[in-house]
Design a protein around this motif. Structure first.
Motif, short mmCIF file in Angstrom:
data_model
loop_
_atom_site.label_atom_id
_atom_site.label_comp_id
_atom_site.label_asym_id
_atom_site.label_seq_id
_atom_site.Cartn_x
_atom_site.Cartn_y
_atom_site.Cartn_z
N ARG A 138 -10.92 -2.66 5.37
CA ARG A 138 -10.18 -2.13 4.59
C ARG A 138 -9.93 -0.52 4.71
NH1 ARG A 138 -7.94 -4.40 -0.63
NH2 ARG A 138 -6.38 -2.63 -1.20
N ARG A 188 -10.43 0.52 7.68
CA ARG A 188 -9.87 0.65 9.22
C ARG A 188 -10.98 1.44 10.09
NH1 ARG A 188 -6.95 -0.84 12.43
NH2 ARG A 188 -5.61 -0.11 13.91
N PHE A 244 -7.69 11.74 3.60
CA PHE A 244 -7.71 12.31 2.26
C PHE A 244 -9.24 11.60 1.94
CE2 PHE A 244 -5.78 8.19 1.70
CZ PHE A 244 -6.12 7.73 0.91
N ARG A 293 -7.59 3.95 -8.48
CA ARG A 293 -6.40 4.42 -9.44
C ARG A 293 -5.52 5.31 -9.49
NH1 ARG A 293 -9.61 2.36 -15.07
NH2 ARG A 293 -10.43 0.46 -14.23
N SER A 294 -5.22 5.84 -8.09
CA SER A 294 -4.50 6.91 -8.01
C SER A 294 -3.07 6.51 -7.88
CB SER A 294 -5.00 7.82 -6.49
OG SER A 294 -4.78 6.78 -5.50
N GLY A 295 -2.97 5.24 -7.59
CA GLY A 295 -1.69 4.69 -7.24
C GLY A 295 -1.35 4.54 -5.56
N ILE A 296 -2.32 5.12 -4.86
CA ILE A 296 -2.19 5.04 -3.32
C ILE A 296 -3.21 4.18 -2.86
CG2 ILE A 296 -0.71 7.15 -3.20
CD1 ILE A 296 -2.95 8.43 -2.03
N ASN A 297 -4.01 3.65 -3.72
CA ASN A 297 -4.81 2.48 -3.27
C ASN A 297 -6.07 2.96 -2.26
OD1 ASN A 297 -5.41 -0.30 -3.56
ND2 ASN A 297 -4.24 -0.64 -1.59
N GLY A 298 -6.50 4.19 -2.57
CA GLY A 298 -7.45 4.64 -1.95
C GLY A 298 -8.95 4.11 -2.34
N PRO A 299 -9.95 4.49 -1.52
CA PRO A 299 -11.36 3.83 -2.08
C PRO A 299 -11.82 4.67 -3.27
CG PRO A 299 -11.47 4.98 0.08
CD PRO A 299 -10.03 4.85 -0.30
N ALA A 321 4.54 7.61 -10.06
CA ALA A 321 3.46 6.78 -10.48
C ALA A 321 3.60 5.80 -9.21
CB ALA A 321 4.16 5.98 -11.75
N ARG A 347 1.38 -1.15 -14.11
CA ARG A 347 1.90 0.43 -14.90
C ARG A 347 3.43 0.43 -15.14
NH1 ARG A 347 -1.05 4.47 -11.39
NH2 ARG A 347 -2.18 2.87 -10.79
N VAL A 406 -4.37 -7.24 4.36
CA VAL A 406 -5.16 -6.22 4.21
C VAL A 406 -4.33 -5.08 3.56
CG1 VAL A 406 -6.72 -4.22 4.73
CG2 VAL A 406 -7.06 -6.69 5.43
N SER A 452 -3.92 1.56 2.57
CA SER A 452 -4.50 2.64 1.59
C SER A 452 -4.03 3.96 2.22
CB SER A 452 -5.95 2.44 2.08
OG SER A 452 -6.62 3.51 1.15
N GLY A 453 -3.60 4.71 1.05
CA GLY A 453 -3.14 5.96 1.41
C GLY A 453 -1.71 6.19 1.18
#
Lengths: 297, 498
Positions: free
Chosen positions: A98, A100, A170, A221-227, B22, B32, B240, B243-244
Motif C-alpha cells: 500500500r 509502495r 506528503f 480521510r483527507s480525500g486523497i487516501n493517504g495513510p 472534496a 461524501r 491496490v 494514495s496521494g
C-alpha cells in the motif's frame, strides 16, 4: 532475512523471536541489522490466520512497561539505553504494497539549520524521484547535531530500530506500530503555541496504526487516501497541501522527546500561496519539507 | 502531458476529473458526494458551479436523451460561436450530440446499463434525462460525475449528474471535439458504474473508465497516455488503491481491461460490474476471478498472459502478441540483472509482475531463484522471453524456480516473475543469473539467521534441462551442446504464449 518455513499459525511468534534475536538494540552500532537481511518474518501478520490481537496490542507495548532509564542528556548524541526492544512489524506486507515500499535507498540529503534555543530547521528532500516514487522513504534519527539521515531501504527499515522518522512525499511516519519495529510514539500537542509545548506530560502518545488489527488500511480521510499516520494532520488538502502548523510531540526509543512542526511542503513562498489561495504555481519544489523541531528537556 | 498544462501548473491536480475540493482523486461517486446539489446559482454546491448572476439555460432539442445546462455570460460562459445560426452556441450542441452518442454506445454496443434516471429527484435538472452542466473548472480537472442520490433498497447504486468544463480554455486538447469526446466517454462511464456500484475502487473505476474511452473512440489517446503509470510500475497489484493527490496508477489499470476485453469481449467487464451489484463486495479482483471461473477461465492464466502481452510495447510492439496500440505505449519497466549478483529481496505482490533483463546473455543462462517458503508462492510463474533480431522471439512460461535457459543468439533475455493470485500475501524471493557452469552466483546474502532448520529456501542449483544429467559444475563442450539441445527441447514443451 529470516526465511523460516514455519506453519502459518505459528509464524507470528517465530517471526517475533527471530526478529528480536536479530536486532537486539545496539545503539552504538550504525544499524544492528544486516542491511541485506531484509525481513520476511515481519510479513507474518499478512497471514489471515495470525492472531491479530497478538500482533497489534491495544496500547504501546514498552514505553510504559519498560524500566525507563535515567533522564537522557539531550546535549549528547549518545542515546541512553533503549526503552524498548525491537518487535515484529504487523501488516508489513500490506504496508509494503500500500505504501509502495522500495529497495532503493533514497539518495537525497538532509540539511539542518541550527536555530536559537537548540532548535533546528531540517530541510528534507522527500521527493523520492517524483510523484511516481522510485526511491525509499528518507529515514532519519533525531540527534543533538540535527536530523541525521540513515541509509536504509524501506525493506531494511522494517527491521531497523535506528530510525525515528521517515518521510516521502506528503507522508511522514514514526518508527512504531505498523510503521516500524521500534517504539517512537507520538501525538499532536493540544497547544498550537510552539513555545508553550514544553513536555510530553499530559499527552496520550500512540504508535502508528494506519492499518487496523486485521491489516485493513486506515486512511487519513483527507480525500486523497493517504495513510492515517500520527503526523498526517500536519496538512489538509484543498487543491494543494496546506499547512495546519500543528505541533507534534514524539518520544524516541531512547526516552528522549522532541516537539516538531512541518513548516512547509513547498518552497516557503509557494506554501504561502497555497495556504492563502488553495492553489500553488510551479515550480514549487513539492515534497522538499521544512521541519522545525527541538528536544524537550 | 501537454493537455494538462494548467493542471500541471497546479502541481497536485490530477489528469482527469479532479474535483477541486472534496474529490481531488476523481472518485466517481463517493459517499461524501452523495446528495450533492446541482451546480446551479444559489444552490450552494461545491465549486465549480454557476454564479448567482449568471443566467443558466437548458439545451434539450426534441428527442435528446441529455440536457445541457450552460450560460452565455460570466466566468462560466461557453464559447459564443454559432456557425449554423440556430441560436444555440455550437459548443453546447456538440456537447449534447457527443453525450448522446456515448450513452447510446455504452448501452447498445457495449451493453452496459444506462445511468439511473433522476426523474424522481426534486432537483433533477427539469426532467429525468441525464444532465450535463458546463462550468469553469479553471484548470482543476476537466469534468466530473457527481452523485445525487442512491437507491434506498440498494444504496450502493446511485444516480447523478455531470460537470464539464465550459470551454476548455487553457487546456491543450487538439480540438474542442476531442476534448468533449474524451471527457464525455470517461465521465459518463462513471455514471454507468454508479448504476451497478458507486463509490467503488479507484483502480476499477478509473481503469474501466479509460478503457471505455478507448472503446468509444480508439483514436483518442487517453489510454495510450495514461497506461504509462501502469507500465512503469507493474510490480504494483492491480487492485491496490492509489494514495496521494497525484497517483495516476489507477488510470493505467485500463490496460488490464483492454487486454481482457480483447480476449473475452466487453461482456466480461459488464459481468464484473454486475457481480459487484451487492452490498458486501470484496476486492474487485476476487470478484473478477469468480467471473472468470464462471466462464471456465483461470485468473492465473489470464494474468500470466497479460504479463506476456505487456512485453509487446514500444519498440517490441507486435499487435499479434501484444496490444494493438503497442507501438504507442511506453516500454514496460525492466530491472537489469547482472550476472552473478542476486537482486534485492523482492516482494511479488498479488496480480503483479516484475520484468528483468539480461543483456548479451550467455547461450546457456542459469537462473538461481531463492524463495522464502513462508511467503505465498502459489500461482507464481516465470516468463522467459529471449530477444533476437530486435524482437521477442517467444514467451514461454516456466515455474518460478531455478532453471537453465536457452539464450542462444539472444541479444537480450527478458525474465518476468509473475504472481497470478487475485488475493493473498506476496511471494518473497531473490533472483540471480549466471553463466551456466562458469560464473556461479554467490550464496544469497539473506542466509538464515536462526539455525539450520530456520528454513531459508536454499537457492537451488539450476535444474539442468530435461533429460540431461548435467551439473552446475564445469561442463565439457559436449555436455554444453547436450544442455543446449535439452534446453531447446524444454523450451518447446514449455507453455508458450501466442
Amino acid at each position: 532475512m529470516n526465511l523460516a518455513p514455519s506453519p502459518s499459525s505459528s509464524r507470528t511468534a517465530l517471526a517475533l523471536t527471530l526478529l528480536c534475536a536479530a536486532c537486539a538494540p545496539s545503539p552504538a552500532a550504525p544499524d544492528a541489522l544486516d542491511a541485506d537481511a531484509r525481513s520476511s518474518a515481519v510479513d507474518a501478520n499478512a497471514n489471515a490466520n495470525v492472531d491479530a490481537s497478538a500482533s497489534m496490542p491495544d496500547r504501546a507495548p514498552t514505553l510504559d512497561d519498560a524500566a525507563v532509564t535515567d533522564a537522557p542528556n539531550p546535549a549528547t548524541d549518545a542515546p541512553d539505553a533503549p526503552v524498548c526492544a525491537a518487535r515484529a512489524v504487523p501488516c508489513a506486507d500490506e504496508s509494503a504494497m500500500r505504501l509502495r515500499y522500495l529497495t532503493v535507498v533514497n539518495a537525497s540529503a538532509i540539511t539542518n539549520e541550527p536555530l536559537a534555543g537548540g532548535e533546528f530547521r531540517s530541510i528534507i528532500d522527500a521527493r523520492a524521484g517524483g510523484a511516481a516514487v522510485t526511491q525509499s522513504y528518507v529515514y532519519a534519527r533525531f540527534t543533538s547535531d540535527g536530523l541525521r539521515k540513515l541509509e536504509l531501504t524501506d525493506e531494511d527499515a522494517l527491521r531497523s530500530t535506528e530510525w525515528d522518522i521517515a518521510l516521502r512525499r506528503f507522508v511522514i511516519r514514526l518508527n512504531s506500530g505498523v510503521s516500524g519495529p521500534s517504539c517512537v510514539l507520538g501525538a499532536r500537542a493540544s497547544s498550537a503555541d510552539w513555545a508553550s509545548v514544553t513536555a510530553v506530560a499530559d499527552l496520550a502518545l500512540g504508535e502508528e496504526r494506519y492499518f487496523d488489527g486485521t491489516c485493513q488500511f486506515v486512511d487519513d480521510r483527507s480525500g486523497i487516501n493517504g495513510p492515517a499516520t500520527i503526523l498526517a494532520p500536519y496538512w489538509t488538502y484543498a487543491g494543494c497541501l496546506q499547512m495546519t502548523h500543528a505541533i507534534f510531540v514524539a518520544r524516541l526509543r531512547d526516552g528522549r522527546a522532541v516537539k516538531l512542526t512541518v513548516e512547509s511542503y513547498y518552497d516557503p513562498d509557494k506554501q504561502r500561496e497555497c495556504d492563502e489561495t488553495g492553489m500553488v504555481s510551479t515550480p514549487n519544489n513539492a515534497a522538499v519539507l521544512r521541519l522545525r523541531w527541538s528536544f524537550l528537556r | 502531458m501537454k493537455r494538462w498544462a494548467i493542471a500541471a501548473a497546479l502541481a497536485l491536480a490530477l489528469p482527469r476529473c479532479a474535483l477541486a475540493l472534496a474529490l481531488p482523486r476523481c472518485a466517481p461517486a463517493t459517499e461524501r458526494a452523495v446528495a450533492e446539489v446541482r451546480p446551479t446559482p444559489d444552490a450552494g454546491a461545491l465549486p465549480p458551479s454557476f454564479d448567482p448572476a449568471e443566467r443558466v439555460e437548458r439545451y434539450a432539442p426534441e428527442g435528446a436523451t441529455v440536457v445541457v445546462h450552460f450560460t452565455r455570460d460570466g466566468r462560466n460562459a461557453v464559447p459564443a460561436t454559432d456557425a449554423d445560426g440556430d441560436g444555440w452556441p455550437d459548443y453546447v450542441a456538440l456537447v449534447s450530440e457527443t453525450y448522446q452518442r456515448v450513452l447510446a454506445f455504452e448501452a447498445s454496443a457495449m451493453r452496459f446499463r444506462s445511468p439511473l434516471s433522476d426523474a424522481t429527484l426534486a432537483d433533477n435538472g427539469g426532467d429525468g434525462r441525464f444532465d450535463v452542466y458546463l462550468v469553469d473548472f479553471n484548470g482543476r480537472g476537466d469534468g466530473a460525475f457527481r452523485s445525487d442520490a442512491c437507491d434506498p433498497a440498494a444504496p450502493w447504486r446511485c444516480r447523478g449528474h455531470m460537470l464539464q468544463d465550459n470551454d476548455f480554455n487553457g487546456y491543450s486538447y487538439p480540438s474542442l471535439a476531442v476534448a468533449v469526446r474524451t471527457v464525455a466517454s470517461h465521465e459518463l462511464f462513471h455514471s454507468t458504474q454508479a448504476a451497478y456500484r458507486s463509490a467503488d475502487s479507484a483502480t476499477l473505476a478509473e481503469g474501466t473508465a479509460v478503457w471505455a474511452t478507448e472503446r468509444f473512440d480508439p483514436s483518442l489517446d487517453d489510454l495510450e497516455r495514461l497506461s504509462a503509470p501502469y507500465l512503469s510500475a507493474t510490480d504494483r497489484s492491480l487492485d491496490v488503491e492509489p494514495s496521494g493527490p497525484a497517483d495516476s496508477f489507477s488510470y493505467g489499470v485500463s490496460l488490464w481491461f483492454l487486454h481482457q476485453g480483447q480476449r473475452h469481449g466487453d461482456s466480461i467487464v459488464e459481468a464484473l460490474l454486475a457481480r459487484r451489484d451487492r452490498a458486501d463486495a470484496p476486492s474487485w479482483l476476487v470478484d473478477y476471478r469468480d467471473v472468470l471461473r464462471a466462464r471456465d477461465r483461470s485468473f492465473v492464466d489470464e494474468f500470466n498472459h497479460f504479463a506476456s502481452w505487456c512485453l509487446f510495447t514500444a519498440t517490441l510492439s507486435d499487435p499479434a502478441r501484444g496490444p494493438a496500440q503497442g507501438a504507442q505505449l511506453r516500454p514496460v519497466a525492466r530491472t537489469a540483472l547482472a550476472l552473478g549478483r542476486h537482486t534485492s529481496v523482492l516482494r511479488l505482490f498479488r496480480s503483479s509482475f516484475r520484468v528483468f533483463a539480461i543483456d548479451a546473455p550467455p547461450a546457456l543462462t542459469s537462473l538461481v531463484v531463492a524463495v522464502d517458503p513462508a511467503s505465498n508462492t502459489a500461482n507464481t510463474a516465470l516468463l522467459v522471453a529471449p530477444i533476437r533480431g530486435g524482437r521477442i522471439d517467444s514467451v514461454t512460461q516456466r515455474p518460478l524456480a531455478s532453471l537453465t535457459l536457452d539464450a542462444h543468439n539472444a541479444e537480450r533475455l527478458l525474465l518476468v516473475a509473475v504472481n497470478g493470485n487475485a488475493e493473498g500475501p506476496s511471494a518473497i524471493l531473490t533472483l540471480c543469473a549466471q553463466d551456466h557452469g562458469r560464473r556461479e552466483c554467490e550464496p544469497p546474502t539473506f542466509a538464515p539467521d536462526a539455525g539450520a532448520d530456520a528454513g531459508s529456501a536454499p537457492p537451488q542449483q539450476p535444474a539442468p534441462p530435461a533429460g540431461c544429467d548435467a551439473t552446475p559444475a564445469r561442463t565439457s563442450n559436449a555436455a554444453r551442446a547436450l544442455l543446449l539441445l535439452a534446453a531447446l527441447y524444454s523450451a518447446l514443451v514449455a507453455r508458450r504464449f501466442r
